[in-house]
Design a protein around this motif. Structure first.
Motif, PDB file in Angstrom:
ATOM      1  N   GLU A  46     121.634 121.427 -28.092  1.00 60.37           N
ATOM      2  CA  GLU A  46     120.791 121.521 -26.904  1.00 60.37           C
ATOM      3  C   GLU A  46     121.293 120.620 -25.787  1.00 60.37           C
ATOM      4  O   GLU A  46     121.936 119.597 -26.020  1.00 60.37           O
ATOM      5  N   PHE A  47     120.961 121.026 -24.589  1.00 60.25           N
ATOM      6  CA  PHE A  47     121.334 120.280 -23.394  1.00 60.25           C
ATOM      7  C   PHE A  47     120.555 118.972 -23.311  1.00 60.25           C
ATOM      8  O   PHE A  47     119.365 118.921 -23.630  1.00 60.25           O
ATOM      9  N   VAL A  48     121.218 117.911 -22.861  1.00 60.77           N
ATOM     10  CA  VAL A  48     120.573 116.617 -22.673  1.00 60.77           C
ATOM     11  C   VAL A  48     120.600 116.193 -21.199  1.00 60.77           C
ATOM     12  O   VAL A  48     119.566 115.884 -20.610  1.00 60.77           O
ATOM     13  N   ALA A  49     121.809 116.161 -20.601  1.00 56.85           N
ATOM     14  CA  ALA A  49     121.936 115.689 -19.221  1.00 56.85           C
ATOM     15  C   ALA A  49     123.232 116.201 -18.621  1.00 56.85           C
ATOM     16  O   ALA A  49     124.196 116.462 -19.332  1.00 56.85           O
ATOM     17  N   ILE A  50     123.243 116.315 -17.296  1.00 54.22           N
ATOM     18  CA  ILE A  50     124.418 116.785 -16.574  1.00 54.22           C
ATOM     19  C   ILE A  50     124.582 115.961 -15.316  1.00 54.22           C
ATOM     20  O   ILE A  50     123.598 115.509 -14.722  1.00 54.22           O
ATOM     21  N   THR A  57     124.330 114.293  -8.081  1.00 62.53           N
ATOM     22  CA  THR A  57     123.295 115.150  -8.652  1.00 62.53           C
ATOM     23  C   THR A  57     123.268 115.025 -10.171  1.00 62.53           C
ATOM     24  O   THR A  57     124.299 115.129 -10.828  1.00 62.53           O
ATOM     25  N   ARG A  58     122.076 114.810 -10.696  1.00 61.20           N
ATOM     26  CA  ARG A  58     121.894 114.660 -12.137  1.00 61.20           C
ATOM     27  C   ARG A  58     120.641 115.425 -12.553  1.00 61.20           C
ATOM     28  O   ARG A  58     119.643 115.425 -11.845  1.00 61.20           O
ATOM     29  N   VAL A  59     120.710 116.042 -13.702  1.00 56.00           N
ATOM     30  CA  VAL A  59     119.567 116.775 -14.249  1.00 56.00           C
ATOM     31  C   VAL A  59     119.422 116.390 -15.708  1.00 56.00           C
ATOM     32  O   VAL A  59     120.426 116.210 -16.412  1.00 56.00           O
ATOM     33  N   TYR A 105     128.310 124.262 -12.621  1.00 60.06           N
ATOM     34  CA  TYR A 105     127.233 123.261 -12.753  1.00 60.06           C
ATOM     35  C   TYR A 105     126.160 123.917 -13.596  1.00 60.06           C
ATOM     36  O   TYR A 105     125.206 124.503 -13.090  1.00 60.06           O
ATOM     37  N   SER A 106     126.326 123.793 -14.895  1.00 59.04           N
ATOM     38  CA  SER A 106     125.511 124.589 -15.806  1.00 59.04           C
ATOM     39  C   SER A 106     124.946 123.743 -16.929  1.00 59.04           C
ATOM     40  O   SER A 106     125.572 122.779 -17.378  1.00 59.04           O
ATOM     41  N   THR A 107     123.766 124.128 -17.402  1.00 60.72           N
ATOM     42  CA  THR A 107     123.174 123.479 -18.569  1.00 60.72           C
ATOM     43  C   THR A 107     123.351 124.336 -19.824  1.00 60.72           C
ATOM     44  O   THR A 107     122.791 124.019 -20.868  1.00 60.72           O
TER      45      THR A 107
END
Length: 125
Positions: A46-50, A57-59, A105-107
């Protein structure tokens, strides 16, 4: 070419902190969006951070928002994941990944071509 090597995992108690590092020994770090993913036993990755190429830019995944911080140091070709207030459900193998597509820029896991070997994080109660 992107070659990723993670470090910094280990065993920590609930509420503790760890900082993961991911070094890129290749030549395209500055051109790549970087991300962290994790995979717990018996669960899907699973995605955690980008973090974007510029670092501006951070998500974050909702499960880590407010506790984890992703950052990058272009001079060292390294991306970090500072993990605070760790919980047992943070236990997983953590992977860094690079998306070298020009506008990537993908999760989503499928969009990442380059992966590290993973580092184990275990949070004990």
């Amino acid at each position: 070419q992107v070659q990723l090597v993670e470090s910094g995992g280990g065993l920590v108690q609930v509420g503790g902190s760890l900082r993961l590092s991911c070094a890129d020994s290749g030549r395209t770090f500055s051109a790549a969006t970087m991300a962290w993913f994790r995979q717990a036993p018996g669960k899907e990755r699973e995605f955690v951070a980008i973090i974007s190429r510029s670092g501006v830019t951070r998500v974050y995944a909702d499960s880590v928002k407010g506790r984890f911080i992703i950052s990058r140091d272009s001079a060292k070709n390294t991306v970090y994941l500072q993990m605070n207030s760790l919980r047992p459900d943070d236990t997983a193998v953590y992977y860094c990944a690079a998306d070298a597509r020009p506008s990537g820029y993908s999760t989503y896991i499928k969009d990442y071509d380059y992966w590290g070997q993973g580092t184990q994080v275990t949070v004990s109660s």
